[in-house]
Every structure is written in C-alpha cells, then in structure tokens.
Enzyme design. Structure first.
Site, PDB file in Angstrom:
ATOM      1  N   ARG A  42      20.315  25.369  13.809  1.00  0.00           N
ATOM      2  CA  ARG A  42      18.979  25.604  13.948  1.00  0.00           C
ATOM      3  C   ARG A  42      18.353  26.456  12.902  1.00  0.00           C
ATOM      4  O   ARG A  42      18.688  27.165  12.649  1.00  0.00           O
ATOM      5  CB  ARG A  42      18.656  26.295  15.319  1.00  0.00           C
ATOM      6  N   GLU A 100       9.873  21.726  10.556  1.00  0.00           N
ATOM      7  CA  GLU A 100      10.266  20.189  10.333  1.00  0.00           C
ATOM      8  C   GLU A 100       9.066  19.323  10.588  1.00  0.00           C
ATOM      9  O   GLU A 100       8.478  19.441  11.647  1.00  0.00           O
ATOM     10  CB  GLU A 100      11.523  19.905  11.083  1.00  0.00           C
ATOM     11  N   HIS A 151      17.735  16.874   8.703  1.00  0.00           N
ATOM     12  CA  HIS A 151      18.292  16.949  10.117  1.00  0.00           C
ATOM     13  C   HIS A 151      18.945  15.944  10.376  1.00  0.00           C
ATOM     14  O   HIS A 151      18.554  14.878  11.445  1.00  0.00           O
ATOM     15  CB  HIS A 151      16.952  17.170  10.859  1.00  0.00           C
TER      16      HIS A 151
END
Length: 343
Positions: A260, A289, A309
């Site tokens: 994370r 993000e 990601h």
C-alpha cells in the site's frame, strides 16, 4: 421444479462476466441458475467514488437495470450504493471479487437484509511474484539497461559493469520483510530459495516463519540491505517508513513497496534517493494514484522502478476471484455458513 436462482454477473474487462458465470454454473449447476451478464468499464475506465462508496465504476443506472429481479450480485467494481439497493428489492446476496467490499454501502446492505461476501487471498501469489520481480529489476538495473538498448539502441552499458554501479545479487543478501501475511510469507519462501538472508518483522504473526524473526522494526532496518513492505494499511501503519526509518538502513539500501502506497513516506523516499542514501527503490503502489504529473518520483527514473499498481494483474487472479465468489454463492444457496462475510 423450483425456479432457477437469478444472478447478475457484473464483471469488467479483468474479472470477465463470463468467468463469473462459468464459475457459478460449475459450482451450483447450470440448471439451478439464470445468469445475466453485465460488463463494467474498469480498468479501461477508472474507478473512483460513486455516491457514498469508494473505488467503484460509475454505473449505478446500468447496475440497477441489470439487477431487476436478481437475488444475487457477483461483481468487482459495481457500485452497491443505497440507491442501487433500494431499487433492487429482490437482492439478497452480494459477493465482491476483491479483498474487501469497498464498493458496497455495508450499512445500507444490512438495512436491506442483503448479505455481503468478498474474496480475500485471490491475488496473494500474483502480488508476491510481482514483488520479487520488482526487487530483481531494481537490484540488477534491468529497466535502465532495457531502456538503454531498446529505447536508445545503445550497447554502451559499460557503466553498469563498473563496481560502483553494478547491482546486488540475492544470494547471501540481507533482506528484511515488514509484514508476513499471505503475500509476505510467499515472498519469504521465494527469497529463501534464492539464498537470501531473510528477516521478518511482524508483531502479529506467531509460529514458524521462513527466515529470522526480528522483534523490533528498527533492528530489522539496521540489518537489511533491502526491505520489502507487506503490512496492512491501518492508522497505525500509515507512514510506517519515514525519514527516521530510512536513515536507519545501511547506505545504498533498496526499498520495495507493492503493498500500500501510504505505508511509505514518498517525500522522505525521494530525499533519500536524491542524496544517494538509498541506491534504488521499486514501487507498484503510491500515496496518490494515479501518480501526479509533478511527483518527484518521475524525475528519479535512473534509481526508481515504477509500475502502475499491477501486482494483482494476472489471469489467475481473475479466475480465482470468480471461483471464490462462486463458492460463496454455492454456500449461500445450500444454507451453509459463508467463508468470508461482513453482513
């Protein structure tokens, strides 16, 4: 003969609605279900907040239409809001093909007597493999060398063969893992196979582990040439690795984060990279993000491996998510206790 169970498979371009439909049919039998398929836009269209839920596709109208008469919804990104629940009186079960139902209004689901299940662990193997890939790429300067040859047509990689600029190898390398859950434990096993000196800090894990248990985070940092982050994001772990913690690492250390983004203070990371305190970093998750265009990380391409990601982006993850969701539908249909349920 009883009426078939009416199910809406609201998939997307990753967890395909067809995958969900086949998994459910295999679990409960094709004759037992009537499945309506809906394809939402993710990941070709970004997710975001929708009404009162987070990380969902902006598709309330489409979902309401697809849920007409349905008793079960299986979805990854469908926005299960108060409005959607109120418009779907037949709905009794929602199964989310994710590690947590962040796209579901749980209070509203409870009020409407809708049970909510989810699919933890579906991407643990994929994320672990991706983490090791990031680590190898950062240690051996693989993206930089690729860009030099494929991007610039240059064979002049001699700089990476000098002692000062050549990479580290995993064998005998002290690697510290912060967190030892489903992903961290897999990473530890792989790194042990490479011959790394694996150390683990996780105050919540008991029993045997792969590697040496280190009770205090500061001790782990002082002893690790590489650290990889695998902790859950909580208020306690937010900003877990900041300027003070990075300063404890040996000079030239490497930081990897595919867990994370907010576990790591990005500004402190950039400071450590720019000063040469850290030799490299590899990141798949970020504080914000998508990564903002003015992020300092984007100016550190020589030292930072960055991916958007993608740790859970494998076909097996989509297939596992559909299968685990289908198993929950089967349990519910048979009147058995769910394996992963919040309401």
């Amino acid at each position: 003969m009883s009426e078939p169970l009416r199910i809406t498979a609201a998939g997307d371009h990753f967890v395909l609605p067809g995958l969900i439909a086949r998994a459910v049919a295999d679990e409960v039998g094709e004759q037992a279900v009537e499945i309506r398929e809906l394809t939402l836009g993710w990941p070709l269209e970004p997710f975001g907040p929708v009404a009162e839920v987070t990380e969902a596709s902006d598709a309330e109208e489409e979902l309401i239409g697809a849920l007409s008469g349905a008793e079960v919804l299986v979805t990854q990104m469908g926005p299960v809001t108060e409005r959607v629940l109120a418009a779907s009186p037949s709905l009794r079960l929602v199964v989310v093909c994710r590690g947590g139902p962040v796209n579901v209004n749980l209070e509203a689901a409870k009020a409407h007597d809708v049970r909510v299940c989810f699919t933890p662990g579906r991407n643990a193997a994929a994320t672990a493999e991706f983490t090791v890939g990031l680590l190898l790429a950062a240690l051996r300067r693989i993206p930089q060398a690729h860009h030099l040859l494929a991007g610039q047509g240059s064979w002049e990689g001699a700089a990476y063969y000098t002692y000062e600029n050549s990479g580290l190898e995993l064998e005998d390398l002290p690697v510290g893992l912060v967190g030892y859950g489903a992903v961290g434990s897999r990473v530890a096993r792989v790194l042990c196979a490479f011959g790394a000196q694996v150390m683990v800090h996780d105050p919540y894990v008991r029993g045997e582990i792969h590697g040496l248990r280190v009770p205090f985070l500061d001790d782990l940092l002082r002893r690790s040439r590489v650290i990889t982050l695998h902790a859950r994001l909580t208020e306690e772990t937010r900003g877990l690795i900041g300027a003070r913690e990075l300063a404890l690492l040996p000079p030239g250390a490497v930081v990897v984060n595919a867990a994370r983004g907010p576990l790591l203070d990005e500004e402190a990371l950039c400071d450590a990279l720019e000063s040469g305190r850290l030799s490299a970093a590899a990141l798949d998750t970020y504080a914000r993000e998508p990564v903002p265009a003015d992020s300092r990380l984007l100016g550190l391409a020589e030292r930072v491996v960055m991916t958007p990601h993608l740790g859970g982006a494998s076909r097996a993850v989509a297939e596992k998510a559909a299968r685990i969701a289908a198993e929950e539908v089967g349990r519910w249909l048979r009147g058995e206790p769910p394996a992963h349920c919040l309401t």
